[in-house]
Each structure stands twice: as structure tokens, then as C-alpha cells.
Design a protein around this motif. Structure first.
Motif, PDB file in Angstrom:
ATOM      1  N   UNK A 206       0.855  -1.186   0.000  1.00  0.00           N
ATOM      2  CA  UNK A 206       0.000   0.000   0.000  1.00  0.00           C
ATOM      3  C   UNK A 206       0.881   1.223   0.000  1.00  0.00           C
TER       4      UNK A 206
ATOM      5  N   UNK B 293       0.336   3.961  -1.438  1.00  0.00           N
ATOM      6  CA  UNK B 293      -0.590   4.991  -1.003  1.00  0.00           C
ATOM      7  C   UNK B 293      -1.848   4.255  -0.582  1.00  0.00           C
ATOM      8  N   UNK B 294      -2.052   4.230   0.711  1.00  0.00           N
ATOM      9  CA  UNK B 294      -3.051   3.321   1.269  1.00  0.00           C
ATOM     10  C   UNK B 294      -4.413   3.416   0.602  1.00  0.00           C
ATOM     11  N   UNK B 295      -4.861   4.652   0.331  1.00  0.00           N
ATOM     12  CA  UNK B 295      -6.213   4.798  -0.168  1.00  0.00           C
ATOM     13  C   UNK B 295      -6.293   4.835  -1.682  1.00  0.00           C
TER      14      UNK B 295
ATOM     15  N   UNK C 107      -5.575   2.600  -3.765  1.00  0.00           N
ATOM     16  CA  UNK C 107      -6.044   1.349  -4.343  1.00  0.00           C
ATOM     17  C   UNK C 107      -7.556   1.198  -4.303  1.00  0.00           C
ATOM     18  N   UNK C 108      -8.170   1.910  -3.392  1.00  0.00           N
ATOM     19  CA  UNK C 108      -9.595   1.667  -3.171  1.00  0.00           C
ATOM     20  C   UNK C 108     -10.454   2.308  -4.250  1.00  0.00           C
ATOM     21  N   UNK C 109     -11.502   1.592  -4.671  1.00  0.00           N
ATOM     22  CA  UNK C 109     -12.407   2.180  -5.661  1.00  0.00           C
ATOM     23  C   UNK C 109     -13.163   3.374  -5.077  1.00  0.00           C
TER      24      UNK C 109
END
Lengths: 383, 186
Positions: A90, A92-94, A96-98
Motif C-alpha cells: 500500500x 498509497x493506502x487509499x 487502491x480503493x475504488x
């Protein structure tokens, strides 16, 4: 004569344009009216380019609609089979999120304050948080427990502006100076001694305030509706008329699930004159008051406000009702005279339908954060 | 292939009662096997419910190629804990409609469950919950992430989540002006 003033922040300069007079003698009620229809600020920016005589919310250098990015959340199922095999790192942790997961996260933020801070971290978050679908959902989820930034209190006597007290939850996060009403003209020391009369808060509704003042003999009256936290222009309505001794009964209109903003408000005003009860309504975006009246009985006592109607009685058996959304009067005979005690001021509790005594002198006027919590900066060209 | 502790037991169980088991076996992307209550899986995950109903559950371990073993272990753990806790009325109603139901605050055990996770594990779990259509777990994990944003300035949020600031200087200034009230640090 009456004039509608446009008040601009932050420089405080005033411009005026002619508007229909609202003749007022004895003010009975002055309140922000809850409007059922839900219009966003950006709707109004769009509307106001249509050449309306009054264009209070048009800001120089801005013309775009901030809610272009209309991403509605898709059912979860749509996402399922698109899941790529990217578990693990991750960077960039966020990232990846849709989008719809990001929406879920932002929806959990509860306070518009946290939402605005999160949304201003990067363009993608801003886009997600600015979508019309997101705003609707955020409101639907959090409307039952709005975040009150703090409350205004009228300061009795002297030449003081109403004071603001932040609520405990926001005191540490927001600088109270942003809630100052310094932008209102005519404060003492501004060189406008003539107008150095108290501004009194008459009503608050969500992020809007209704502020009123009159001079010593009631010959000059000012009415301002504003959203203290934003740079939206306040609208000031100068009322005109003789008489005096205002008798304000302020009860909030209620109900509906619309959103009130500078683009969508109504000011409701009720007065007694010429043996009639006169009801007036000013709607945002219009340039005139609409009004209606009904014959006033020899004696008249306010009962309260419930379910969109305001009620009076005549001390005997007649009850007069005013539907505030349609501005229509009706009357009926009441068999019970339990409201005969005229020395008290009554409000009507919306939920229990019980009459309650209201002390308007110490009444708090809570202010919520502006809605929708949308950033107009940068949204025009990045959606 | 690495063998999980639960795997042996799972294989035993499979041999004993292949036809009518009350658990299902799930296989992570790295080949580990996990067993979870069939009832809880069907109740909490729309995808697993669909697979169970459609008979596409593989008794040798249903392949979930998108989910790593750590995340799947957490999913299974959550399902088992959920099966053991008494579902509240709030929880039941929150699963009725994803789009319109108001968000229900996580329960105490759910808070504890996500609190112990590392950032990476938390985000993996979000993705796993999303993949499996586990609305409640998604709510709980997203709520946890949002908790990590509350009270922070945009800069602090960027730092926590490693977000690249892609605004120009002028855009940032514009935002600062418009939202002066929302930022305390001036």
C-alpha cells in the motif's frame, strides 16, 4: 420606500437595487422558513445567470457549477468481479480503493468540518466528496444528528453584536473568529452612528442567520439573512413602515428533508396592521415579497407553530391558522379555551404537540456548518 | 505449500461429512485454507451466499484469488465472532439496504476487532470485504478509517494515508480562502 441591499464579503462594500416594498407596521413574527424543495448552491449559481433583477449570490470571477462530477455510488455487486489482484503493498493506502469505498469512508466522517478537510487533501477525494449523489447520501445519513458549530446569543442592551459560543465538540477545531458578525455594516465605531442600533438575531436555521435591527422610533428597519461561515453574500432587506413595538414570536418552521442554504431560503414575516394580520414571504432569488392577510379579531394571541402552520386565537373560541408554505389563512372555532392565559409566550413543541413557554431573551440560536460541504474552489475545471 | 493449522482439521471434517457440512472452506491467494460457518458466511457475505446457494462451493477450498491469507483470516475471524455475538436489531436493519439505510455505529466488539489491525491489514480487509460483498464489515472498516481522519488537518491526513497533494499552489490558496473557517491553523 424599501431597498434591498446586496452585502458583499469580505470587503463589506454595499450595492443596492430597487425592490418591492414590504410595508410593515407591527412585526409579529420573523423567521427563516424551511423550504421543502432542495436546491444546492450551485443550482443557484446556474440560475442567477438568467438575468434576474437581483443577483445576490453571484460572485465575480466564478460562474461554474461545482457539482458537475455526479458520481453515484454503484451497488457493491458491480465492483466485485472487477477486483484485481493487488493485495499487499500500500504505497498509497487509499489509492487502491475504488471510488465507492472512498465514498463510504468519507460518509462516515459525520461532521462537514472533517469532510471538508479530508476532501481538500487531493483532487480525487474532492471529486468524490463533491458529487451530488454523495451530498444526498451524506445528508440522508447525518441529518438526524446535525453538527452544531455553536450558538449565537443576543446581547441585551448596549450596542453589542450577538455573541458566539462554540459548542464543546468544535471549540478545539474551529477558530471562533470565523463566526464573528463583524461583516455586518453599521456597527458602532464604523462611523455610522445613525445606525448604531442593536442587531438582534431573530432566527437561525442550519447555517443561516436572520438578523434584524430597527432605530429608536421604528422608522428604519433592516433585515439581513446571511451565512456567517462562508463568503456568500448576505442579503439585506430594508423594511419600511410606521408603528413600532415589535412583538416577535419566533418559532422555527419545521419538517421536510430539504437543505437550506443561501440559494434556498424563505424569510417569513407576520405583522398586524389596519385591523388585519398580514403575512409576508420573501423567497431567495426573487425580488419581491408575496403577502396575504386576514381580518384580525379585536384580540389576538399567538399559540404557536406546528406542522407547517402558525396558529393564533382570539381569546375566545376562534383559531386562525396560517399555512406558511402556501401563505394561506384559514380559521376555525375551537371548543376549548385552554390557551386563555395571555401573559405567557407559547411555543408549540413539534413532537409532543404540547405548548411550552419560551423565553426569547435567553434563547440560543444554534448554527450548523454550511451545507452542502462542497468546495467550489478547483471543482470547476477538475471534474 | 504452507499448511495452516486449521487446514488439517478442515480436511478431516471434509472426509467425515462431505455432503451436508455446516462450514465452508475458503482458500486464500497464497493457498491457505480457512474454515468458516456456512450460516455466518451466507448471512454476512452476499458473494459467499450466492456461491453457497448456487452450489459453486468447492469442498477442497473455494478459491478466493483476490484475498491474501492475512486478510482472509481476518474475514473468517470476523464471521466467527459475528456468529457468536447476538445480532442486534440495528445490525439486521443496516443490512437491508446498502444505499439508503443510515449507517449504524460499530458495536464494541467490532471496534476492538478493527482497532487491533495494522494500517495495511485494515486496508486489505476493506478490499476483501468489498470483494466478498460484506456490507457490515465494509461499514465497520470504513468507519475505522474515517476515525483516523477526524480532527486532523489536510496535511496530517495526507501524511497518515500517504496521499500525494496534486493541487497547484494557486489552487491550494483558493481552497484556503474559501475554507478559512475550516482550518484552525491560521
Amino acid at each position: 420606500m424599501a431597498t434591498l441591499l446586496l452585502l458583499r464579503r469580505p470587503d463589506g462594500s454595499l450595492t443596492s437595487s430597487g425592490l418591492q416594498v414590504c410595508q410593515v407596521h407591527q412585526i409579529a413574527t420573523l423567521a427563516i422558513h424551511w423550504e421543502q424543495c432542495c436546491r444546492t448552491r450551485s443550482d443557484l449559481v446556474g440560475d442567477s445567470s438568467g438575468g434576474a433583477p437581483m443577483d445576490p449570490l453571484m460572485r465575480p470571477g466564478r460562474g461554474g457549477n461545482s457539482n458537475k462530477g455526479n458520481t453515484t455510488i454503484s451497488p457493491l455487486g458491480d465492483q466485485l468481479m472487477e477486483g484485481s489482484n493487488h493485495m499487499g503493498s500500500h504505497d498509497s493506502l487509499l489509492l487502491d480503493l475504488p471510488d465507492d469505498i472512498l465514498q463510504l469512508i468519507l460518509l462516515s466522517l459525520h461532521s462537514p468540518l472533517w469532510l471538508l478537510r479530508a476532501a481538500s487533501t487531493c483532487k480525487r477525494w474532492l471529486r468524490v466528496a463533491s458529487s451530488a449523489g454523495f451530498n444526498r447520501r451524506f445528508r440522508a445519513i447525518h441529518s438526524s444528528r446535525p453538527v452544531v458549530a455553536g450558538s449565537y446569543y443576543n446581547q441585551g442592551g448596549g450596542y453589542h453584536c450577538p455573541r458566539f459560543e462554540p459548542s464543546p465538540a468544535t471549540a478545539a477545531a474551529v477558530n471562533a473568529r470565523h463566526f464573528s458578525l463583524d461583516f455586518i455594516p453599521g456597527r458602532p465605531g464604523n462611523g455610522t452612528a445613525y445606525w448604531s442600533w442593536n442587531w438582534m438575531i431573530k432566527d437561525s436555521r442550519e447555517s443561516l442567520l436572520l438578523i434584524y435591527r430597527e432605530n429608536w422610533n421604528g422608522q428604519h428597519r433592516d433585515l439581513i439573512i446571511c451565512e456567517p461561515l462562508t463568503y456568500w453574500d448576505a442579503i439585506a432587506v430594508l423594511l419600511d413602515g410606521g408603528g413600532g413595538g415589535d412583538d416577535d414570536g419566533l418559532e422555527k418552521a419545521g419538517g421536510g428533508d430539504g437543505v437550506i442554504s443561501m440559494a434556498s431560503f424563505r424569510v417569513f414575516l407576520c405583522s398586524y396592521e389596519g385591523g388585519r394580520i398580514n403575512a409576508c414571504m420573501f423567497t431567495s432569488g426573487s425580488s419581491s415579497w408575496c403577502n396575504t392577510s386576514i381580518h384580525m379579531p379585536p384580540r389576538l394571541f399567538p399559540i404557536g407553530f406546528a406542522a407547517g402552520r402558525r396558529y393564533w386565537h382570539d381569546g375566545e373560541k376562534m383559531v386562525i391558522a396560517l399555512d406558511q408554505s402556501t401563505i394561506k389563512f384559514s380559521s376555525f372555532m375551537f371548543s376549548d379555551d385552554k390557551y386563555s392565559d395571555t401573559s405567557m409566550r407559547y411555543g408549540l413543541d413539534m413532537e409532543t404537540m404540547d405548548a411550552v413557554v419560551v423565553d426569547y431573551k435567553t434563547k440560543a440560536y444554534p448554527l450548523e456548518f454550511p451545507w452542502p460541504p462542497t468546495l467550489r474552489a478547483c471543482t470547476d475545471d477538475n471534474t | 505449500m504452507e499448511v495452516d493449522k486449521g487446514k488439517g482439521e478442515a480436511e478431516e471434517t471434509r472426509k467425515v461429512a462431505e455432503a451436508d457440512r455446516d462450514t465452508v472452506t475458503l482458500k486464500s491467494s497464497d493457498g491457505k485454507l480457512f474454515e468458516v460457518s456456512k450460516e455466518a458466511a451466507a448471512r454476512l457475505s452476499t458473494v459467499l451466499a450466492g456461491m453457497i446457494a448456487g452450489g459453486s462451493i468447492d469442498d477442497n477450498g473455494t478459491d478466493l484469488k483476490q484475498i491474501g491469507s492475512e486478510a482472509l483470516e481476518n474475514v473468517v475471524d470476523y464471521c466467527n465472532k459475528h456468529a457468536n455475538s447476538i445480532p442486534s436489531a440495528a445490525l439486521i436493519s443496516s443490512s437491508i439496504s446498502f444505499n439508503t439505510a443510515p449507517f449504524k455505529e460499530p458495536e464494541e466488539w467490532e471496534r476492538k476487532f478493527v482497532d487491533r489491525l495494522s494500517h495495511d491489514a485494515l486496508f486489505d480487509l476493506v478490499e476483501a470485504a468489498n470483494f466478498l460483498g460484506m456490507e457490515r464489515l465494509l461499514d465497520v472498516t470504513c468507519h475505522k478509517i474515517s476515525e483516523m481522519m477526524k480532527g486532523k488537518s489536510p496535511d496530517q491526513i495526507r501524511e497518515v494515508f500517504n496521499i500525494k497533494n496534486d493541487y497547484t499552489k494557486e489552487e491550494l490558496e483558493e481552497i484556503r480562502q474559501e475554507l478559512a473557517w475550516a482550518f484552525y491553523d491560521d
